[in-house]
Design an enzyme around this catalytic site. Structure first.
Site, mmCIF file in Angstrom:
data_model
loop_
_atom_site.group_PDB
_atom_site.id
_atom_site.type_symbol
_atom_site.label_atom_id
_atom_site.label_comp_id
_atom_site.label_asym_id
_atom_site.label_seq_id
_atom_site.Cartn_x
_atom_site.Cartn_y
_atom_site.Cartn_z
ATOM 1 N N TYR A 175 -80.217 -57.261 43.086
ATOM 2 C CA TYR A 175 -80.106 -58.639 43.609
ATOM 3 C C TYR A 175 -81.432 -59.107 44.185
ATOM 4 O O TYR A 175 -81.960 -60.159 43.800
ATOM 5 C CB TYR A 175 -79.002 -58.721 44.679
ATOM 6 C CG TYR A 175 -79.104 -59.963 45.546
ATOM 7 C CD1 TYR A 175 -78.842 -61.232 45.022
ATOM 8 C CD2 TYR A 175 -79.494 -59.881 46.890
ATOM 9 C CE1 TYR A 175 -78.949 -62.378 45.815
ATOM 10 C CE2 TYR A 175 -79.607 -61.016 47.677
ATOM 11 C CZ TYR A 175 -79.330 -62.265 47.130
ATOM 12 O OH TYR A 175 -79.453 -63.392 47.916
ATOM 13 N N LYS A 207 -84.079 -62.087 42.980
ATOM 14 C CA LYS A 207 -84.478 -63.222 43.825
ATOM 15 C C LYS A 207 -86.002 -63.233 44.000
ATOM 16 O O LYS A 207 -86.634 -64.289 43.995
ATOM 17 C CB LYS A 207 -83.784 -63.153 45.198
ATOM 18 C CG LYS A 207 -82.284 -63.383 45.183
ATOM 19 C CD LYS A 207 -81.865 -64.772 44.720
ATOM 20 C CE LYS A 207 -82.197 -65.870 45.701
ATOM 21 N NZ LYS A 207 -81.624 -67.177 45.280
HETATM 22 P P1 NAD Z 1 -72.285 -67.817 46.589
HETATM 23 O O1 NAD Z 1 -72.165 -66.592 45.766
HETATM 24 O O2 NAD Z 1 -71.247 -68.110 47.611
HETATM 25 O O3 NAD Z 1 -72.352 -69.109 45.635
HETATM 26 C C1 NAD Z 1 -73.136 -69.138 44.479
HETATM 27 C C2 NAD Z 1 -72.749 -70.380 43.689
HETATM 28 O O4 NAD Z 1 -73.594 -70.441 42.518
HETATM 29 C C3 NAD Z 1 -71.316 -70.368 43.190
HETATM 30 O O5 NAD Z 1 -70.712 -71.629 43.394
HETATM 31 C C4 NAD Z 1 -71.433 -70.064 41.699
HETATM 32 O O6 NAD Z 1 -70.379 -70.621 40.921
HETATM 33 C C5 NAD Z 1 -72.776 -70.715 41.390
HETATM 34 N N1 NAD Z 1 -73.406 -70.116 40.201
HETATM 35 C C6 NAD Z 1 -73.571 -68.788 39.939
HETATM 36 N N2 NAD Z 1 -74.159 -68.641 38.730
HETATM 37 C C7 NAD Z 1 -74.392 -69.887 38.247
HETATM 38 C C8 NAD Z 1 -74.983 -70.388 37.059
HETATM 39 N N3 NAD Z 1 -75.435 -69.564 36.105
HETATM 40 N N4 NAD Z 1 -75.061 -71.724 36.890
HETATM 41 C C9 NAD Z 1 -74.590 -72.570 37.824
HETATM 42 N N5 NAD Z 1 -73.997 -72.161 38.960
HETATM 43 C C10 NAD Z 1 -73.902 -70.835 39.177
HETATM 44 O O7 NAD Z 1 -73.736 -67.752 47.226
HETATM 45 P P2 NAD Z 1 -74.229 -68.234 48.667
HETATM 46 O O8 NAD Z 1 -73.962 -67.183 49.654
HETATM 47 O O9 NAD Z 1 -73.743 -69.627 48.905
HETATM 48 O O10 NAD Z 1 -75.819 -68.252 48.411
HETATM 49 C C11 NAD Z 1 -76.461 -69.431 47.948
HETATM 50 C C12 NAD Z 1 -77.948 -69.145 47.799
HETATM 51 O O11 NAD Z 1 -78.493 -68.743 49.046
HETATM 52 C C13 NAD Z 1 -78.265 -68.005 46.827
HETATM 53 O O12 NAD Z 1 -79.426 -68.379 46.111
HETATM 54 C C14 NAD Z 1 -78.538 -66.807 47.715
HETATM 55 O O13 NAD Z 1 -79.433 -65.916 47.098
HETATM 56 C C15 NAD Z 1 -79.159 -67.496 48.916
HETATM 57 N N6 NAD Z 1 -79.001 -66.804 50.208
HETATM 58 C C16 NAD Z 1 -77.751 -66.438 50.640
HETATM 59 C C17 NAD Z 1 -77.606 -65.847 51.902
HETATM 60 C C18 NAD Z 1 -76.240 -65.453 52.435
HETATM 61 O O14 NAD Z 1 -76.172 -64.826 53.499
HETATM 62 N N7 NAD Z 1 -75.143 -65.783 51.779
HETATM 63 C C19 NAD Z 1 -78.729 -65.637 52.697
HETATM 64 C C20 NAD Z 1 -79.992 -65.993 52.204
HETATM 65 C C21 NAD Z 1 -80.110 -66.603 50.965
HETATM 66 O O1 DAU Z 2 -80.091 -61.125 54.089
HETATM 67 C C1 DAU Z 2 -79.636 -62.166 53.283
HETATM 68 C C2 DAU Z 2 -78.592 -61.650 52.319
HETATM 69 O O2 DAU Z 2 -77.409 -61.426 53.083
HETATM 70 C C3 DAU Z 2 -78.292 -62.621 51.174
HETATM 71 O O3 DAU Z 2 -79.445 -62.767 50.395
HETATM 72 C C4 DAU Z 2 -77.134 -62.112 50.319
HETATM 73 O O4 DAU Z 2 -76.805 -63.060 49.335
HETATM 74 C C5 DAU Z 2 -75.939 -61.884 51.217
HETATM 75 O O5 DAU Z 2 -74.877 -61.331 50.474
HETATM 76 C C6 DAU Z 2 -76.304 -60.962 52.371
HETATM 77 O O6 DAU Z 2 -76.566 -59.619 51.870
HETATM 78 P P1 DAU Z 2 -76.026 -58.321 52.642
HETATM 79 O O7 DAU Z 2 -75.964 -57.199 51.693
HETATM 80 O O8 DAU Z 2 -76.784 -58.130 53.917
HETATM 81 O O9 DAU Z 2 -74.560 -58.871 53.040
HETATM 82 P P2 DAU Z 2 -73.121 -58.161 53.027
HETATM 83 O O10 DAU Z 2 -72.201 -59.116 53.714
HETATM 84 O O11 DAU Z 2 -72.747 -57.655 51.696
HETATM 85 O O12 DAU Z 2 -73.357 -56.909 53.985
HETATM 86 C C7 DAU Z 2 -73.820 -57.055 55.316
HETATM 87 C C8 DAU Z 2 -73.961 -55.662 55.908
HETATM 88 O O13 DAU Z 2 -72.654 -55.089 56.076
HETATM 89 C C9 DAU Z 2 -74.714 -54.692 55.028
HETATM 90 O O14 DAU Z 2 -75.464 -53.816 55.862
HETATM 91 C C10 DAU Z 2 -73.620 -53.903 54.296
HETATM 92 C C11 DAU Z 2 -72.501 -53.887 55.319
HETATM 93 N N1 DAU Z 2 -71.117 -53.894 54.764
HETATM 94 C C12 DAU Z 2 -70.794 -54.855 53.870
HETATM 95 C C13 DAU Z 2 -69.516 -54.904 53.340
HETATM 96 C C14 DAU Z 2 -69.140 -55.964 52.335
HETATM 97 C C15 DAU Z 2 -70.194 -52.964 55.216
HETATM 98 O O15 DAU Z 2 -70.496 -52.109 56.071
HETATM 99 N N2 DAU Z 2 -68.915 -53.041 54.710
HETATM 100 C C16 DAU Z 2 -68.537 -53.953 53.776
HETATM 101 O O16 DAU Z 2 -67.368 -53.939 53.335
#
Ligand code: NAD
Ligand code: DAU
Length: 350
Positions: free
Chosen positions: A156, A160
């Site tokens: 992942y 990115k």
């Molecule tokens: P998410 O997985 O909840 O949503 C992703 C969205 O993108 C979905 O609606 C999905 O249908 C759409 N998508 C996926 N593939 C696609 C494609 N090929 N064409 C068009 N649409 C598509 O993700 P999120 O948590 O909302 O993250 C959004 C952005 O922010 C991502 O780029 C992620 O890398 C970044 N980001 C997320 C976090 C976090 O904590 N969630 C933190 C930092 C950065």
């Molecule tokens: O730091 C930004 C990133 O944060 C984003 O770019 C990603 O899209 C987003 O998914 C998130 O990544 P993480 O891997 O940090 O998030 P996640 O919620 O999967 O996990 C958070 C922490 O918790 C990580 O240390 C793994 C742990 N974890 C996660 C899950 C799902 C557990 O211990 N148990 C679990 O079931």
């Protein structure tokens, strides 16, 4: 900025961003939400907007990997700005099956950049939403700054990082007006319950095991999703073109502390589970994630100093709001879990 193409607007952060722009911000133009509707995209998150903002909000089901399809959308709606959220976003899934991550995060971003470049006389900004995971893992001290070298550790974060480099190259080589943000872990309404916080809230609510990876001492820097989005909007409006900005909540916490906080708040708000003194008893240590990054922490001085941004929520206030949102939105939870919404997508969008 009169017509913003938001990619991935049916996902967690994108849906909150569109709501923020239409309901709260000073933006007066149009939004085209382009989303493929993968398992993580839920149109129910924005279901009310088409009726409430008929002139200003449009949804199009499309894949960013389909360049012709996206070109048609950009031209039909006279798009002048792109805010690119669409991605495969879950680290665990990328470890099991990286294919979609490579396609969407790298090839999809490349397509959008090419399309923007071909329309450069019209495009005023390409904002790319990225992650702090591109910087790798920290030891016990220190912070990621905008100058920290990239060292992605999972498929992942590598995908990115690759997309970030393409964005940088399109600015440097072709003069495309870009901004880029690297953000820490978001939490809040509409987050798919595969990520730590919503998964723990829902499992704890239902008395199911709470799977903590490894020793539970990995550290993440938590940011309430609305605060992320106010930062993205500030960068889009006033950020220097070609620059990157780190966004973080100054809320470093070990996973175990996050899970304890959720357990204790649910005991307080929803009442204790029958037969349990505390929901903490549900915690189950499970096998660690392969290559699990130990610690993330963001130095967000640049966005604070240059753009005057600061988060409105502390972890204490944000997590209370988030738990309350999940308690109040059982229909949304049922729909994303049951797969009903996938049928709904088929009915409405083919
Ligand atoms: P998410 O997985 O909840 O949503 C992703 C969205 O993108 C979905 O609606 C999905 O249908 C759409 N998508 C996926 N593939 C696609 C494609 N090929 N064409 C068009 N649409 C598509 O993700 P999120 O948590 O909302 O993250 C959004 C952005 O922010 C991502 O780029 C992620 O890398 C970044 N980001 C997320 C976090 C976090 O904590 N969630 C933190 C930092 C950065
Ligand atoms: O730091 C930004 C990133 O944060 C984003 O770019 C990603 O899209 C987003 O998914 C998130 O990544 P993480 O891997 O940090 O998030 P996640 O919620 O999967 O996990 C958070 C922490 O918790 C990580 O240390 C793994 C742990 N974890 C996660 C899950 C799902 C557990 O211990 N148990 C679990 O079931």
């Amino acid at each position: 900025m009169q017509a913003i193409l938001v990619t991935g607007g049916c996902g967690f952060i994108g849906a909150n961003f569109i709501r923020f722009l239409l309901e709260e911000s000073d933006f007066t133009g149009r939004i085209v939400n382009l989303d493929k509707l993968t398992y993580a995209g839920n149109p129910l998150s924005l279901q009310d907007l088409a009726a409430r903002f008929p002139q200003r909000y449009t949804f199009v089901k499309e894949d960013i990997c389909n360049r012709e399809g996206v070109a048609r959308v950009m031209d039909a709606h006279h798009v002048d700005t792109i805010c690119h959220f669409a991605a495969e976003s879950h680290v665990d899934r990328s470890i099991v099956r990286p294919d979609d991550f490579i396609q969407t995060n790298i090839i999809g971003t490349y397509n959008l950049l090419q399309l923007a470049r071909e329309r450069q006389e019209r495009i005023t900004l390409f904002h790319h939403v990225s992650t702090d995971e591109v910087f790798g893992s920290l030891g016990d001290t220190g912070f990621f700054t905008e100058n920290t070298p990239y060292q992605p550790n999972s498929p992942y974060s590598a995908s990115k990082a690759s997309s970030d480099h393409l964005v940088r190259a399109y600015h440097h080589t072709y003069g495309l007006p870009t901004t880029l943000s690297n953000c820490s872990n978001n939490y809040g309404p509409y987050q798919f319950p595969e990520k730590l916080i919503p998964l723990m809230i829902l499992n704890a609510l239902e008395g199911k095991p709470l799977p903590v990876y490894g020793d539970g001492r990995n550290v993440r820097d938590w940011l309430y999703v609305r605060d992320h989005n106010t930062a993205v909007w500030a960068i889009m409006q006033r950020g220097r073109r070609g620059e990157t900005y780190n966004i973080g909540g100054r809320n470093e916490m070990q996973n175990l502390v996050v899970v304890h906080t959720i357990c204790d708040l649910l005991d307080e708000i929803a009442g204790r589970l029958p037969g349990h003194q505390s929901r903490r008893e549900l915690i189950t240590y499970v096998k660690d994630r392969p290559g699990h990054d130990r610690r993330y922490a963001i130095d967000c001085t640049k966005v604070e100093r240059e753009l005057g941004w600061k988060p409105a929520e502390s972890f204490e206030t944000g997590i209370r709001k988030t738990i309350q949102w999940y308690l109040d939105h059982k229909d949304w939870i049922t729909s994303v879990r049951s797969g009903d919404y996938q049928q709904w997508i088929k009915q409405h969008y083919g």
